[in-house]
Design an enzyme around this catalytic site. Structure first.
Site, PDB file in Angstrom:
ATOM      1  CG  HIS A  74      -0.413   0.245   2.512  1.00 16.67           C
ATOM      2  ND1 HIS A  74      -0.003  -0.775   3.339  1.00 16.67           N
ATOM      3  CD2 HIS A  74      -0.174   1.391   3.169  1.00 16.67           C
ATOM      4  CE1 HIS A  74       0.464  -0.255   4.461  1.00 16.67           C
ATOM      5  NE2 HIS A  74       0.372   1.071   4.383  1.00 16.67           N
ATOM      6  CB  SER A  86       0.343  -4.668   6.891  1.00 15.51           C
ATOM      7  OG  SER A  86      -0.833  -4.413   6.154  1.00 15.51           O
ATOM      8  CB  SER A 146       2.905   1.535   6.217  1.00 12.70           C
ATOM      9  OG  SER A 146       1.699   1.588   6.908  1.00 12.70           O
ATOM     10  N   GLY A 164       2.424   6.064   9.012  1.00 12.50           N
ATOM     11  CA  GLY A 164       3.771   6.404   8.554  1.00 12.50           C
ATOM     12  C   GLY A 164       4.794   5.332   8.876  1.00 12.50           C
ATOM     13  CG  ASP A 166       0.225  -4.085   2.772  1.00 11.38           C
ATOM     14  OD1 ASP A 166       0.585  -3.462   1.757  1.00 11.38           O
ATOM     15  OD2 ASP A 166      -0.009  -3.541   3.860  1.00 11.38           O
TER      16      ASP A 166
END
Length: 158
Positions: A5, A127, A112, A110, A32
């Protein structure tokens, strides 16, 4: 490797914590995961940034449920907790993501794409989840093994 993502194939990564590069492949939802190719002049390191140093990465052996696990995130830095469950389904607004690992490590927006590691074993990429690093929470990561094998990639360990 990063979270899917975080970008789509062809997107440019030009600044921040990572080396400049181009997203070569990205999957989200259902999984992801994504990988970013960096320029030939960019060095590849066998370590995870801990914001107070680094930790060497020796392998990608999966940690057992109950094992200590830590993650590095660009918003909140280095936080640790335990692996709680494997093969979890996470339902995001964009759709379901399968095969995730659940932890009680906190994270915030942030973080991720940041690395999860147990000892010197790479575990995966952040994720998402719920909660925050003030009150705690649940965070899910995409295991690194399936992400590497999906694209025939090899983890840098030297």
């Amino acid at each position: 490797m990063t979270a899917g993502h975080c970008g789509s194939a062809g997107d440019q990564l030009t600044s921040g914590e990572a080396a400049p590069g181009t997203f070569r492949n990205s999957v989200f939802p259902s999984a992801d995961r994504a990988w970013v190719a960096v320029g030939a002049s960019e060095p590849l390191y066998d370590e995870v940034n801990m914001y107070s140093g680094s930790r060497d990465v020796a392998n990608a052996n999966q940690a057992a449920v109950g094992s200590s696990v830590c993650r590095s995130g660009s918003t909140t830095g280095w936080h640790c907790g335990t692996v709680q469950a494997f093969n979890q389904t996470v339902n995001y607004a964009e759709g379901s993501v399968y095969g995730m690992t659940r932890t009680n490590v906190c994270a915030e927006p942030g973080d991720s794409g940041g690395s999860f590691i147990t000892g010197n074993s790479a575990q995966g990429m952040t994720s998402g989840g719920s909660g925050n690093c003030t009150s705690g929470g649940t965070t899910y990561f995409q295991p690194i093994g399936p992400a590497l094998s999906a694209w025939g990639l090899t983890l840098v360990t030297t």
